[in-house]
Design an enzyme around this catalytic site. Structure first.
Site, PDB file in Angstrom:
ATOM      1  N   LYS A   1       3.219  -8.542  -6.676  1.00  0.00           N
ATOM      2  CA  LYS A   1       2.076  -8.416  -5.514  1.00  0.00           C
ATOM      3  C   LYS A   1       1.598  -6.943  -5.584  1.00  0.00           C
ATOM      4  O   LYS A   1       2.413  -6.002  -5.708  1.00  0.00           O
ATOM      5  CB  LYS A   1       2.849  -8.776  -4.225  1.00  0.00           C
ATOM      6  CG  LYS A   1       2.088  -8.384  -2.979  1.00  0.00           C
ATOM      7  CD  LYS A   1       2.569  -8.709  -1.704  1.00  0.00           C
ATOM      8  CE  LYS A   1       1.941  -8.485  -0.402  1.00  0.00           C
ATOM      9  NZ  LYS A   1       1.942  -7.021  -0.176  1.00  0.00           N
TER      10      LYS A   1
ATOM     11  N   HIS B   1      -2.153  -3.868  -0.384  1.00  0.00           N
ATOM     12  CA  HIS B   1      -1.185  -3.570   0.506  1.00  0.00           C
ATOM     13  C   HIS B   1      -1.847  -3.327   1.910  1.00  0.00           C
ATOM     14  O   HIS B   1      -1.496  -2.640   2.945  1.00  0.00           O
ATOM     15  CB  HIS B   1      -0.242  -2.477   0.258  1.00  0.00           C
ATOM     16  CG  HIS B   1       1.131  -2.356   0.915  1.00  0.00           C
ATOM     17  ND1 HIS B   1       2.023  -2.664   0.008  1.00  0.00           N
ATOM     18  CD2 HIS B   1       1.720  -2.365   2.197  1.00  0.00           C
ATOM     19  CE1 HIS B   1       3.229  -2.753   0.574  1.00  0.00           C
ATOM     20  NE2 HIS B   1       3.049  -2.615   2.069  1.00  0.00           N
TER      21      HIS B   1
ATOM     22  N   ARG C   1      -1.721  -8.293   8.359  1.00  0.00           N
ATOM     23  CA  ARG C   1      -1.557  -7.390   9.786  1.00  0.00           C
ATOM     24  C   ARG C   1      -1.656  -8.510  11.176  1.00  0.00           C
ATOM     25  O   ARG C   1      -1.335  -7.844  11.984  1.00  0.00           O
ATOM     26  CB  ARG C   1      -2.092  -6.277   9.556  1.00  0.00           C
ATOM     27  CG  ARG C   1      -3.625  -6.093   9.488  1.00  0.00           C
ATOM     28  CD  ARG C   1      -4.194  -4.965   9.784  1.00  0.00           C
ATOM     29  NE  ARG C   1      -3.869  -3.710   9.096  1.00  0.00           N
ATOM     30  CZ  ARG C   1      -4.003  -3.446   7.875  1.00  0.00           C
ATOM     31  NH1 ARG C   1      -4.561  -4.616   7.009  1.00  0.00           N
ATOM     32  NH2 ARG C   1      -3.604  -2.489   7.237  1.00  0.00           N
TER      33      ARG C   1
ATOM     34  N   SER D   1       9.734 -10.396   4.234  1.00  0.00           N
ATOM     35  CA  SER D   1       9.684  -8.980   3.692  1.00  0.00           C
ATOM     36  C   SER D   1      11.218  -8.536   3.566  1.00  0.00           C
ATOM     37  O   SER D   1      12.097  -8.856   4.176  1.00  0.00           O
ATOM     38  CB  SER D   1       9.044  -7.876   4.653  1.00  0.00           C
ATOM     39  OG  SER D   1       9.657  -6.592   4.289  1.00  0.00           O
TER      40      SER D   1
ATOM     41  N   ARG E   1     -10.346 -12.237   7.477  1.00  0.00           N
ATOM     42  CA  ARG E   1     -10.056 -12.275   8.833  1.00  0.00           C
ATOM     43  C   ARG E   1     -10.462 -13.462   9.535  1.00  0.00           C
ATOM     44  O   ARG E   1     -10.529 -13.596  10.861  1.00  0.00           O
ATOM     45  CB  ARG E   1     -10.927 -11.248   9.578  1.00  0.00           C
ATOM     46  CG  ARG E   1     -10.459  -9.603   9.355  1.00  0.00           C
ATOM     47  CD  ARG E   1      -9.084  -9.405   9.938  1.00  0.00           C
ATOM     48  NE  ARG E   1      -8.770  -8.162   9.564  1.00  0.00           N
ATOM     49  CZ  ARG E   1      -7.758  -7.723   8.546  1.00  0.00           C
ATOM     50  NH1 ARG E   1      -7.090  -8.736   7.770  1.00  0.00           N
ATOM     51  NH2 ARG E   1      -7.539  -6.624   8.389  1.00  0.00           N
TER      52      ARG E   1
ATOM     53  N   TYR F   1      11.658  -5.433  -2.299  1.00  0.00           N
ATOM     54  CA  TYR F   1      11.904  -3.998  -2.559  1.00  0.00           C
ATOM     55  C   TYR F   1      13.130  -3.686  -2.959  1.00  0.00           C
ATOM     56  O   TYR F   1      14.253  -4.644  -2.828  1.00  0.00           O
ATOM     57  CB  TYR F   1      11.550  -3.209  -1.117  1.00  0.00           C
ATOM     58  CG  TYR F   1      10.159  -3.163  -0.712  1.00  0.00           C
ATOM     59  CD1 TYR F   1       9.152  -2.859  -1.541  1.00  0.00           C
ATOM     60  CD2 TYR F   1       9.813  -3.200   0.756  1.00  0.00           C
ATOM     61  CE1 TYR F   1       7.773  -2.625  -1.078  1.00  0.00           C
ATOM     62  CE2 TYR F   1       8.484  -3.044   1.009  1.00  0.00           C
ATOM     63  CZ  TYR F   1       7.594  -2.963  -0.118  1.00  0.00           C
ATOM     64  OH  TYR F   1       6.179  -2.705   0.672  1.00  0.00           O
TER      65      TYR F   1
ATOM     66  N   GLY G   1      -8.062  -7.973   4.259  1.00  0.00           N
ATOM     67  CA  GLY G   1      -9.258  -8.026   4.827  1.00  0.00           C
ATOM     68  C   GLY G   1      -9.617  -9.512   5.112  1.00  0.00           C
ATOM     69  O   GLY G   1     -10.652  -9.695   5.802  1.00  0.00           O
TER      70      GLY G   1
ATOM     71  N   THR H   1       7.009  -6.292  -5.080  1.00  0.00           N
ATOM     72  CA  THR H   1       5.951  -5.662  -4.700  1.00  0.00           C
ATOM     73  C   THR H   1       5.582  -4.383  -5.677  1.00  0.00           C
ATOM     74  O   THR H   1       6.674  -3.674  -5.621  1.00  0.00           O
ATOM     75  CB  THR H   1       5.841  -5.208  -3.093  1.00  0.00           C
ATOM     76  OG1 THR H   1       5.938  -6.438  -2.269  1.00  0.00           O
ATOM     77  CG2 THR H   1       4.743  -4.286  -2.648  1.00  0.00           C
TER      78      THR H   1
END
Ligand code: FMN
Length: 359
Positions: free
Chosen positions: A267, A291, A346, A118, A326, A141, A324, A167
């Site tokens: 993205k 995101h 995450r 990042s 997992r 960014y 999502g 992004t």
């Protein structure tokens, strides 16, 4: 500094990414856990991301396998990876675990895959690149405005990054309610006033506190250091303000491509129309992403959008997806629907104290 023995003991208790989340919840101060675990507003989109994968079933073909192990390798933008799962960019991971981006880069390299570093990493992008022989992408960014962004792209090129990930979904800061409640929202600055505000959260997590004290509480955006404009050196706060004031637009892709000289990825695309715009702007790949539900709540889950985006761009760009995922079968579902690869966000900082990632 993390001992390999401690990391091994912890890893022995982690069988799924949800186990990593459970351990992280016990190990991290409430505000730090909520920063990484949470999403925007009512967190509908975050739940919808997971729900879309949960709702999908398999109907395999029978009596066709040869008995040899399945080949999990994939090629993404010409890069061979050992599995079609890459790591999405996660800012401020050093706040979660001092090894942060360095630990993740090593773990990704050891697993034969790619970490996307990042712009908001806790270590300078050059230091992350020097820590691993594995391939890295750099997420952009416009920290420090367009001039700052141009410097970042040039630095990423010189440090040997394979691609720039622009992004496009961060047009305004997301409304993350958990962060309002806990008052932990990067960039975290260490002041007496802030320390008082979070004292009750931190005092019950002594291992995190001790590890961060050894690391010198380095929570700043390392890539902002040394930025300047015509008026002189730019503070971290100014660099962030410049970015928020003028986020990336499709027109920017041409100068980013020119400056970088390698593949550029968009993205945060959530429609076939925007996917076409990304291709027209020169993107070689698209990450269907919301995101992780952290920007605008109520936007669609990513899995149904994947199908629309694939139909819109055909073979003009490679299409990836995050949000999502997992478990491994979620990756299989994404690839079966046509994604070149999937990405995970995450959960990786929650598992970054695993063997191989120790400093
Ligand atoms: C704590 C945190 C920080 C993030 N920071 C960034 C970032 O700096 N740049 C970016 O493009 N996406 C960022 N993301 C979004 C992820 O790259 C990714 O899109 C998202 O986490 C995917 O969903 P998942 O968490 O359900 O896997 C961040 C996500 C989290 C959880």
């Amino acid at each position: 500094m993390i001992s390999e023995r401690g990391a091994s003991r912890r890893a022995a208790r982690i069988f799924t990414v949800d186990d990593a989340r459970r351990l992280a919840r016990r190990r991290l101060p409430r505000g730090v856990f909520d920063y990484v675990d949470g999403a925007a507003e009512a967190e509908r989109t975050m739940r919808a991301n997971v729900g879309a994968f949960d709702a999908l079933g398999f109907r395999p073909r029978m009596a066709v396998t040869t008995g040899s192990p399945p080949d999990l390798t994939a090629t993404v933008l010409g890069l061979r990876v050992d599995m079609p799962l890459l790591l999405s960019p996660v800012g401020s991971s050093r706040l979660i675990e001092p090894g942060g981006d360095i630990a993740a880069a090593r773990a990704a390299g050891a697993a034969g895959t790619v970490l996307t570093v990042s712009t908001m990493s806790g270590y300078p992008l050059e230091q992350v690149a020097a820590a691993t022989p594995g391939p890295l992408w750099f997420q952009l960014y416009f920290l420090g405005g367009r001039r700052g962004a141009e410097q970042l792209v040039d630095r990423a090129r010189r440090a040997g990054y394979h691609a720039i990930v622009v992004t496009v979904d961060t047009q305004a800061p997301g409304g993350r309610e958990r962060e309002l409640r806990t008052r932990v929202s990067p960039p975290v600055t260490v002041t007496v006033q802030n320390a008082r505000r979070v004292a009750s959260q931190v005092s019950v997590r002594p291992w995190w506190l001790a590890a961060q004290a050894r690391d010198g509480f380095r929570f700043s955006y390392a890539n902002a250091a040394g930025m300047a404009d015509d008026t002189g050196p730019m503070s971290q706060l100014r660099a962030v303000e410049e970015w928020i004031a003028a986020p990336a637009r499709w027109e920017d892709f041409s100068w980013i491509r020119r400056t970088f000289g390698g593949p550029v990825i968009a993205k945060g695309v959530l429609s076939g129309d925007d996917a076409k715009k990304a291709v027209d702007a020169g993107a070689s790949a698209i990450v269907v992403s919301n995101h992780g539900g952290r920007q605008l709540d109520r936007v669609p889950a990513t899995l149904p959008v994947l199908v629309e985006v694939l139909a819109a761009v055909g073979d003009q760009a490679e299409v990836l997806i995050d949000g999502g995922l997992r478990r491994g079968s979620d990756v299989v579902a994404a690839v079966a629907l046509g994604a070149r690869a999937a990405m995970a966000g995450r959960r990786w900082p929650m598992a970054s104290r695993l063997p191989g990632s120790a400093e």
